[in-house]
Design a protein around this motif. Structure first.
Motif, short mmCIF file in Angstrom:
data_model
loop_
_atom_site.label_atom_id
_atom_site.label_comp_id
_atom_site.label_asym_id
_atom_site.label_seq_id
_atom_site.Cartn_x
_atom_site.Cartn_y
_atom_site.Cartn_z
N ALA A 143 0.28 63.62 -5.32
CA ALA A 143 1.51 64.08 -4.64
C ALA A 143 2.68 63.20 -5.06
N PRO A 144 3.89 63.76 -5.14
CA PRO A 144 5.04 62.94 -5.54
C PRO A 144 5.32 61.83 -4.53
N PRO A 145 5.53 60.58 -5.01
CA PRO A 145 5.77 59.47 -4.07
C PRO A 145 7.01 59.68 -3.23
N ARG A 146 8.06 60.28 -3.83
CA ARG A 146 9.29 60.52 -3.07
C ARG A 146 9.70 61.98 -3.24
N VAL A 147 10.28 62.52 -2.19
CA VAL A 147 10.88 63.86 -2.33
C VAL A 147 12.37 63.72 -2.06
#
Ligand code: DQA
Length: 358
Positions: A292-296
């Motif tokens: 999953a992307p660390p930051r959105v």
């Protein structure tokens, strides 16, 4: 509206009984809290506790109430008599378990009586009773139709039809299976009362084949399915907490479908959540490991953020760097799900503007 709360065997021992599992509050404390909430909700509340199965069966038959909240204790796992009693009346019942029955001994994972209920709330502590009461109130206030958007049992959403404009709601719960779309219902009912169609969806999480990419995939699929509900384009998406993360991630990929997004106390930074070691850390670690992307990030000027300084679950710094119009309040994490709080009129205004400019 009248609601009867039935507590079964051993629940009279709350406060003394395994406090590490069931907490330190007594049954009297619980009934007092629920009675106070009931007054605010305009509900007439009766409560009983008995360790006798036949008394529970008779109480169900004779209830005359408009809704039941029931924690049958250990009888949940065995009592076909209580399940049949629940099926023998038209009264909707919500089953509550204080503990997380899915993560304890295997024999607790299945509830025979829960099969006869409209909803089972488990693993949220005593607050589960209050949430059960709210669900019954929302249910009686406004009908809904559950519409599917994919093959998994979790790929559904509750549709409440208003006059025009569709808003999709995406619940949070840190990707834990004990939280579901009932947590967004009061907002959905409020928005539908204001005239919008609302689709309050759920998705796969840890424990229901989800996490990552499952949760992201499901939310994206739901947003792609939303315009095909026959209620026009998606004017807005409202996401809370982990659902805020999913909203920020998914609306960036559905620009042609979704007009605006409002995120309430969204998880934004998984790295930070792991480093902090708080409530979010275990799931955040698993999500990162699964890719999953660390930051959105906020998509554009049509993203709006609300966050409370008293939030103990998603620290307010998560959203301080987001480039979006942002409202910081004094609220905690769950107060943002209450449409009677001051932030809600700010949210409603933003949603209304995004419909105007459609
Ligand atoms: C319980 C869970 C049951 O497994 C147990 O037997 C109880 C309480 C709960 O509230 O978590 O008595 O229903």
């Amino acid at each position: 509206m009248r609601v009867l709360v039935i507590n079964g065997p051993n629940l009279d021992r709350l406060g003394m009984r395994q406090p590490e599992i069931y907490g330190t509050g007594t049954l009297d404390d619980l009934n007092t809290e629920l009675s106070q909430l009931a007054v605010g909700l305009g509900v007439e509340l009766d409560t009983i506790q008995t360790s006798d199965e036949s008394e529970i069966v008779v109480a169900i038959h004779e209830t005359g109430a408009d809704g039941l909240v029931i924690n049958p204790g250990a009888l949940s796992h065995t009592s076909r008599a209580i399940a049949d009693a629940l099926r023998s009346v038209d009264t909707p019942a919500v089953e509550v378990h204080i503990s997380n029955v899915k993560d304890r001994e295997p024999w607790r994972a299945h509830s025979v009586t829960g099969e006869a209920c409209v909803l089972t709330i488990y693993g949220r502590g005593r607050v589960g009773y209050a949430e059960a009461l709210r669900h019954l109130v929302n249910r009686s206030a406004m009908p809904f139709e559950t519409r599917r958007y994919g093959p998994h049992v979790c790929n559904v959403g509750d549709l409440r039809t208003g006059e025009e404009g569709l808003i999709v709601l995406i619940h949070g719960g840190v990707w834990r299976h004990q939280y579901g779309r009932d947590t967004m219902e009061t907002l959905a009912v409020d928005l539908t009362r204001r005239g919008y169609h609302t689709w309050n969806i759920t998705y796969r999480v840890f424990g229901t084949d989800g996490g990552w990419p499952g949760s992201g995939h499901d939310v994206l699929t739901a947003l792609e399915a939303a315009p095909h509900l026959g209620l026009g384009p998606v004017g807005g998406v409202v996401g809370h907490s982990a659902g805020g993360y999913l909203t920020l991630w998914a609306v960036g990929r559905t620009k042609d479908i979704v007009r605006s997004a409002v995120v309430l106390a969204p998880v934004v930074d998984l790295d930070d959540a792991v480093a902090e070691g708080g409530t979010l850390a275990p799931e955040a670690r698993l999500l990162l490991a699964a890719g999953a992307p660390p930051r959105v990030a906020a998509r554009d000027e049509r993203t709006f953020v609300v966050h409370g300084r008293a939030d103990q679950i998603v620290p307010v710094r998560h959203t301080q760097g987001l480039e979006a119009e942002r409202l910081e309040t004094d609220e905690g994490h769950f107060e943002l799900l209450d449409p009677s709080r001051p932030h809600w009129s700010w949210v409603v205004e933003r949603l209304a503007c995004s419909f105007e400019s459609t």
